[in-house]
Motif scaffolding. Structure first.
Motif, PDB file in Angstrom:
ATOM      1  N   ALA A  94      -0.299   5.491   5.178  1.00  0.00           N
ATOM      2  CA  ALA A  94       0.264   6.622   3.906  1.00  0.00           C
ATOM      3  C   ALA A  94       1.040   7.552   4.791  1.00  0.00           C
ATOM      4  O   ALA A  94       0.720   8.070   5.968  1.00  0.00           O
ATOM      5  CB  ALA A  94      -0.764   7.031   3.274  1.00  0.00           C
TER       6      ALA A  94
ATOM      7  N   LYS B 108      -0.960   1.859   1.937  1.00  0.00           N
ATOM      8  CA  LYS B 108      -0.354   0.518   1.830  1.00  0.00           C
ATOM      9  C   LYS B 108      -0.267  -0.142   3.063  1.00  0.00           C
ATOM     10  O   LYS B 108      -0.813   0.379   4.115  1.00  0.00           O
ATOM     11  CB  LYS B 108       1.140   0.582   1.396  1.00  0.00           C
ATOM     12  CG  LYS B 108       1.587   1.295   0.236  1.00  0.00           C
ATOM     13  CD  LYS B 108       1.826   0.390  -1.019  1.00  0.00           C
ATOM     14  CE  LYS B 108       1.178   0.979  -2.135  1.00  0.00           C
ATOM     15  NZ  LYS B 108       2.074   1.299  -3.288  1.00  0.00           N
TER      16      LYS B 108
ATOM     17  N   ALA C 128       4.352   0.460   3.400  1.00  0.00           N
ATOM     18  CA  ALA C 128       4.411   1.948   3.323  1.00  0.00           C
ATOM     19  C   ALA C 128       5.582   2.332   4.056  1.00  0.00           C
ATOM     20  O   ALA C 128       5.971   3.514   3.211  1.00  0.00           O
ATOM     21  CB  ALA C 128       3.185   2.385   4.401  1.00  0.00           C
TER      22      ALA C 128
END
Ligand code: GLU
Ligand code: MG
Length: 457
Positions: free
Chosen positions: A137, A206, A211
């Motif tokens: 993230a 993610k 991400a």
């Protein structure tokens, strides 16, 4: 890559009201280079790729010189950029504009050795082979300005984390959140940071490639919505003199095949599995040599100073904001969801695929080598490093980050692990470009350098 045929792509574009596609690659200088295509050309860019001059991939950040690298002689050859249709997002529903990231291939159809998105996928596969599923993230810090590009003024003036600045740019902020929603980008929150004109956006975790893709799309949306509201944005590590720098903090966690987060064992705030200790140990071992990939511009080192929560010291600590590696144990009862490690050193001048690939390469090396985690640093790493407590210094392996780009590049050049993981072509062409940036601007006064990079990132 998508399995859709040209006809299926055309039909899908029409159904979704997509009229044009912006697709981007991020080059070795950390700049987004783009192609804008009408819908009719999209199937070809997805299934056969679009030609892109190698010279465009080897520009310096300042655009004024092309790095003449031995492996890639100037102006010779092309790469093919394949738009990744599965990662495409609508970024403006009204005008039918979509965005997609690009993968770089050689004209013969091989992955291009310098493709940073391929390099990141390699680390994801390496983690899978070790039985780990990675989560990443981003936190994006940036500065909002009003006025001319030549004489910009801060759009907001604090107080940091306060109500006033967000009210002053409320329409921009809510438009941005709406645009992210349209694009399917999951934002955690926006808040005013403590630097002048500075704001921050945090994103949901993610898989690593998604991400980074979302980070890039988010930067585009931040910039578009700012322009629509008469503002400009800078993600540069130092966007103005005498105010806090902009970081690009990267969080990661790893999930084992039984679904448990390796950073969330035990309840005392420091409990984590052997694997978690190894991931941290790998990072402590190789992070200094990685700074060239994380904080790679001539101005990055003005940001990497103690006292700014920017990760100026290699070491780890529990919730220690001055450590480059901040272990976040997560909220009691929900640690499995929240526990992670934040790498604070990266900034917006990095190529984000490379920054994440490098972080993961270091961490996974710790697992492969079964390294022991050093001791956590409690309190200021700066104070510890300059103290006479040699025992704690050795046990924590605390070390100041490189002082400038030159030192960083030397450390990267000499790190055989990063060379093996990322490939010599990628590392050498990267060093070549960043080295030329150093050579060109090493003696330029700070204020001029800040102005030079302000609108590049
Ligand atoms: N602006 C700081 C940096 O450069 C980070 C501040 C914070 O998020 O605590 O990384
Ligand atoms: Mg912040």
């Amino acid at each position: 890559m998508t399995t859709l045929t040209d006809a299926e792509i055309s039909a899908d574009l029409a159904e979704r009201g997509i009229r044009n596609l912006l697709f981007t690659m991020v080059d070795q200088a950390g700049i987004q280079r783009i192609k804008l295509l009408p819908a009719a050309r999209v199937p070809s860019a997805v299934n056969r790729g679009a030609g892109f001059s190698l010279t465009s991939a080897l520009l310096l950040c300042s655009d004024d010189a092309i790095a003449d690298l031995e492996e890639f002689p100037q102006a010779q050859g092309d790469v093919r950029l394949f738009a990744d249709y599965d990662a495409m997002r609508v970024i403006d529903a009204k005008t039918g504009l979509a965005w997609a990231p690009a993968d770089q291939f050689t004209p013969a159809g091989e992955p291009f050795a310098v493709c940073q998105r391929h390099a990141l996928r390699k680390q994801v596969r390496r983690a899978e082979a070790l039985g780990l599923e990675l989560r990443v993230a981003f936190e994006l810090e940036f500065t909002l300005f009003r006025g001319d590009a030549d004489s910009p003024v801060f759009a907001v003036n604090g107080p940091g984390y306060g109500l006033t600045p967000i009210l002053e740019v409320e329409e921009w902020a809510t438009d941005l959140l709406d645009a992210c929603q349209t694009a399917g980008i999951e934002v955690e929150q926006i808040h005013p940071e403590y630097g002048l004109g500075q704001l921050e956006m945090s994103m949901r975790p993610k898989d690593p490639v998604s991400a980074v893709d979302e980070y890039i799309a988010t930067r585009i949306l931040v910039a578009r919505t700012a322009l629509a509201h008469g503002m400009r944005v800078s993600f540069a590590p130092v966007s103005a003199i005498d105010t806090a720098g902009n970081g690009c903090h990267i969080h990661f966690s790893a999930i084992t095949s039984d679904g448990s987060n390796v950073f969330a064992e035990g309840n005392d705030g420091t409990g984590f599995s052997t694997t978690a200790g190894e991931l941290l140990a790998g990072l402590v071992e190789h992070l200094r040599a990685s700074v060239a990939m994380l904080a790679p511009s001539i101005n990055s080192y003005a940001r990497l100073q103690p006292g700014h929560f920017s990760g100026a010291y290699v070491c780890w600590g529990v919730e220690n904001r001055e450590a480059a590696l901040r272990y976040i144990p997560g909220v009691s009862g929900r640690r499995g969801e929240g526990a992670n490690v934040e790498v604070k050193t990266a900034d917006g001048s990095a190529n984000p695929y490379l920054a994440v690939a490098t972080i993961l390469a270091c961490a996974l090396q710790g697992v492969e080598d079964h390294l022991d985690a050093p001791h956590a640093v409690v309190g200021s790493p700066d104070a510890l490093a300059s103290s006479s407590d040699t025992e704690s210094i050795a046990a924590s392996r605390v070390q100041r980050m490189p002082a400038d780009l030159r030192e960083s590049l030397d450390l990267l050049a000499g790190n055989s692990m990063l060379r093996a993981q990322l490939g010599d072509s990628l590392v050498d062409s990267y060093i070549g470009i960043r080295q030329r940036e150093w050579d060109a601007y090493r003696d330029t006064p700070h204020e001029e350098r800040v102005a030079l990079l302000r609108w590049k990132y």
